[in-house]
Design an enzyme around this catalytic site. Structure first.
Site, mmCIF file in Angstrom:
data_model
loop_
_atom_site.group_PDB
_atom_site.id
_atom_site.type_symbol
_atom_site.label_atom_id
_atom_site.label_comp_id
_atom_site.label_asym_id
_atom_site.label_seq_id
_atom_site.Cartn_x
_atom_site.Cartn_y
_atom_site.Cartn_z
ATOM 1 N N ASP A 1 -10.697 -33.080 -3.487
ATOM 2 C CA ASP A 1 -10.683 -33.683 -4.828
ATOM 3 C C ASP A 1 -10.744 -35.208 -4.753
ATOM 4 O OD1 ASP A 1 -10.168 -34.619 -7.375
ATOM 5 O OD2 ASP A 1 -8.420 -33.355 -7.738
ATOM 6 N N LYS B 1 -1.276 -42.809 -14.956
ATOM 7 C CA LYS B 1 -0.742 -41.589 -14.332
ATOM 8 C C LYS B 1 -0.020 -41.921 -13.015
ATOM 9 C CE LYS B 1 -2.305 -37.063 -12.709
ATOM 10 N NZ LYS B 1 -3.478 -36.179 -12.660
ATOM 11 N N ASP C 1 -6.304 -30.899 -18.282
ATOM 12 C CA ASP C 1 -6.324 -31.690 -17.045
ATOM 13 C C ASP C 1 -6.030 -33.126 -17.481
ATOM 14 O OD1 ASP C 1 -6.943 -33.288 -14.875
ATOM 15 O OD2 ASP C 1 -9.024 -32.620 -14.687
ATOM 16 N N GLU D 1 -3.150 -29.096 -9.492
ATOM 17 C CA GLU D 1 -4.589 -29.272 -9.690
ATOM 18 C C GLU D 1 -5.444 -28.439 -8.726
ATOM 19 O OE1 GLU D 1 -4.960 -33.527 -9.695
ATOM 20 O OE2 GLU D 1 -3.902 -33.687 -11.605
HETATM 21 P P1 ADP Z 1 -9.529 -38.295 -12.215
HETATM 22 O O1 ADP Z 1 -9.227 -37.029 -11.522
HETATM 23 O O2 ADP Z 1 -9.002 -39.504 -11.520
HETATM 24 O O3 ADP Z 1 -9.216 -38.290 -13.660
HETATM 25 P P2 ADP Z 1 -12.426 -37.730 -12.296
HETATM 26 O O4 ADP Z 1 -12.417 -36.460 -11.575
HETATM 27 O O5 ADP Z 1 -12.829 -37.703 -13.721
HETATM 28 O O6 ADP Z 1 -11.092 -38.550 -12.123
HETATM 29 O O7 ADP Z 1 -13.408 -38.722 -11.489
HETATM 30 C C1 ADP Z 1 -13.652 -40.013 -11.894
HETATM 31 C C2 ADP Z 1 -14.508 -40.696 -10.879
HETATM 32 O O8 ADP Z 1 -15.747 -39.998 -10.742
HETATM 33 C C3 ADP Z 1 -14.870 -42.117 -11.276
HETATM 34 O O9 ADP Z 1 -14.608 -42.980 -10.189
HETATM 35 C C4 ADP Z 1 -16.357 -42.034 -11.568
HETATM 36 O O10 ADP Z 1 -17.021 -43.235 -11.224
HETATM 37 C C5 ADP Z 1 -16.796 -40.911 -10.676
HETATM 38 N N1 ADP Z 1 -18.028 -40.273 -11.165
HETATM 39 C C6 ADP Z 1 -18.198 -39.531 -12.270
HETATM 40 N N2 ADP Z 1 -19.480 -39.142 -12.402
HETATM 41 C C7 ADP Z 1 -20.143 -39.648 -11.342
HETATM 42 C C8 ADP Z 1 -21.513 -39.609 -10.883
HETATM 43 N N3 ADP Z 1 -22.444 -38.967 -11.569
HETATM 44 N N4 ADP Z 1 -21.812 -40.259 -9.745
HETATM 45 C C9 ADP Z 1 -20.877 -40.924 -9.058
HETATM 46 N N5 ADP Z 1 -19.571 -40.999 -9.414
HETATM 47 C C10 ADP Z 1 -19.219 -40.377 -10.548
HETATM 48 MG MG MG Z 2 -8.636 -35.092 -11.344
#
Ligand code: ADP
Ligand code: MG
Length: 563
Positions: free
Chosen positions: A167, A67, A6, A144
């Site tokens: 998502d 990205k 991912d 995704e």
């Molecule tokens: P992407 O798909 O953009 O790579 P992710 O699915 O990893 O991103 O999500 C990242 C986001 O999730 C960030 O904005 C982060 O602050 C939020 N996030 C991750 N864990 C938590 C949590 N426990 N509580 C609130 N927000 C969270």
């Molecule tokens: Mg993602």
């Protein structure tokens, strides 16, 4: 072994299919999530958490959220170097690949990489190239939401199911409607907001912090802003099990703070939450499905961990979402299952994945302009954009002139009415028996599959003669030569060796804490850092490991005290 990756805007993960099913491979720091951040320090490339820490000290030497620019010409400046999104992504992929190789004890040469469902061919190709630059063959790209649905095991259900994948990543929000019909998993519609994500929910806290303390954002240094962001992010996560949080941050030489309750936070987030409704409604409308017909809601992305989002989702859908998998791991796990399907492993039930073709495929025709005149150069769509793929469509084309002996078929991709504005993918000539104009015809069949392979078959209607060409849509735009050259150009940049990663991260954390602290604390940090550096200089494993443990504990104590 084919792995699943991912490659996220905010975080990236790598997973494999083990005897017990799909599993995330921890990175060299033992974490499942690797921030998609790249930093360059001289000739050393830093990736992930280390790059994030490095960026706190040297913001202009790191790049993140690249990205968004995948498949564009945009260049990111990191210190002296200029790199494109696909090159930065290649470093993230290489980092993940190295960790997986160490963990699995074998070399990894192939991966299934996920991309947002709305990524067009150009962006998908750039993603493939990033893989190739990292030494990975990428034959299959998976959307995704499809990957997430697979991870939730939805494809194993026997009945037909409709679901909505919700998502919320770091900077993007995507809604997809999927339908499982027999064993075909189809993306029915996608919608989203490219500028809404978990980060916006952090900004809300940052803005409140500045407002309460009457600080003008413009007057802050990049470093101070980064520090506030860091603290706000930490506090946002604390809401998961706290009714109120405190943000503390040193600005100039003063400690500033903000106390905020979950209730207050929810009110501040109201307008962001409202923005979620629209893409949800649009995706349902595009798929011609009513909300009440949705069987399951699947949560994906770290943003859905926020309690504010969870309660909004329950209110919006009047239903509890499936959340038996970590939302930020679902996509990688699904990609690993897809990799196992590609390897035809017995444990996984094959499922046919469909996707939508994000562009139109067609041919060139002449159109009648009266009194026997024809105007050439017109585009004639055969497979229209947003058609569910794999797809096969046939159109009949007639001869224009008496005694015409040949029909020429151009294969084009694009949306313009005029052939010359579209991309020429290939061409094919076929002989037809001499006859009166319009009496002879060919059936042109385009078959476009999930791996972006376009098969064009032309059949003469009168005598059944056939000709076929295959057009590999995923061919690299860069030639192998160019790719090799670029790989060599980048090869002097070395990813930080694994065994030094943790030491480096701790030193960077130490540097940051040093900058944030004053007085005795600062002096103490100075002594501790020197001690640790002295241990590193011995180059003795045992000594370094012991010193690292002590140093890490000391830094943690300081961090806790500062909270
Ligand atoms: P992407 O798909 O953009 O790579 P992710 O699915 O990893 O991103 O999500 C990242 C986001 O999730 C960030 O904005 C982060 O602050 C939020 N996030 C991750 N864990 C938590 C949590 N426990 N509580 C609130 N927000 C969270
Ligand atoms: Mg993602």
């Amino acid at each position: 072994m084919i792995v699943g990756i991912d490659l996220g805007t905010t975080n990236s993960l790598i997973a494999y299919y083990s005897d017990e099913g799909a599993k995330i491979i921890p990175n060299r720091l033992g974490k499942h999530l690797t921030p998609s951040i790249v930093g360059i320090d001289g000739d050393t490339v830093l990736v992930g958490e280390t790059a994030k820490e490095y960026g706190m000290l040297y913001p202009d030497r790191v790049a993140d959220v690249f990205k968004r620019s995948m498949g564009t010409e945009r260049k990111y400046r990191l210190g002296e170097k200029e790199l494109m999104a696909e090159e930065l992504s290649a470093f993230v992929l290489k980092f993940l690949k190295e960790d997986a190789e160490k963990y699995l004890g074998e070399s990894i040469t192939e991966a299934v990489i996920s991309v947002p469902a709305y990524f067009d061919e150009k962006r998908r190709k750039a993603t493939k190239r990033a893989g190739e630059l990292a030494g990975l063959t990428v034959e299959r790209i998976i959307s995704e939401p499809t990957a997430a649905a697979i991870a939730y095991g939805l494809y194993e259900k026997n009945k037909n199911t409709k679901f909505l994948v919700f998502d919320l990543g770091g900077g993007t929000f995507d809604v997809s409607i999927l339908e499982l019909f027999q064993n075909i998993l189809e993306v029915r519609a996608v919608a989203g907001d490219n500028y809404l994500g978990g980060e916006d929910f952090t900004h809300v806290l940052e803005r409140k912090f500045l407002e309460k303390n009457e600080i003008e954002e413009e007057k802050l240094t990049q470093k101070e802003l980064a520090a506030i962001h860091f603290e706000a992010e930490k506090c946002k996560r604390k809401f998961t099990d706290a009714d109120a949080v405190d943000i503390k941050c040193t600005i100039g030489s003063e400690e500033k703070q903000l106390h905020i309750s979950l209730k207050e936070y929810e009110i501040l987030c109201a307008s962001l939450l409202e923005k979620i409704r629209k893409p949800v409604q649009r995706s349902l409308a595009d798929a011609h499905i009513r909300l009440s017909e949705i069987d399951e809601i699947v949560l994906v992305g770290g943003g859905t961990r926020l309690p504010v989002i969870r309660s909004f989702i329950v209110k919006l859908f009047k239903k509890f979402p499936s959340a038996n998998i970590n939302p930020d791991e679902a996509v990688a796990l699904g990609a690993a299952i897809q990799a196992a399907m590609k390897e035809r492993r017995e444990e996984v039930k094959e499922v046919i994945l469909t996707d939508v073709c994000s562009f139109t495929l067609g041919t060139e025709v002449s159109i009648p302009r009266g009194n026997g005149q024809f105007e050439s150069g017109h585009f004639f769509p055969i497979i229209e954009r947003n058609t569910v793929i794999p797809a096969s469509r046939t159109e009949r084309l007639y001869t224009l002139h008496d005694n015409q002996e040949m029909i020429h078929v151009n294969v084009l991709q694009g949306e313009s009415r005029f052939a010359e504005n579209n991309l020429l993918l290939g061409a094919l000539d076929i002989r037809v028996p001499k006859n009166k104009a319009g009496e002879e015809a060919v059936d042109v069949t385009y078959t476009y599959d999930i791996n972006s392979l376009l098969e064009v078959e032309v059949k003469v209607v009168s005598n059944g003669e056939k000709k076929k060409v295959y057009i590999k849509g995923n061919e690299n735009e860069m030639s192998m030569e160019q790719m090799k050259q670029r790989m060599e150009e980048l090869s002097y940049l070395k990813i930080q060796p694994k065994d030094q990663e943790e030491n480096r991260l701790l030193l960077l954390k130490g540097d940051r804490l040093y900058e944030e602290s004053t007085g005795d604390e600062r002096k103490l940090l100075e002594i501790w850092m020197n001690e640790f550096e002295a241990a590193l200089a011995t180059r003795e494993h045992g000594v370094i490991a012991d010193a690292r443990r002590v140093f890490a504990k000391r830094l943690q104590e300081i961090t806790d005290r500062m909270d």
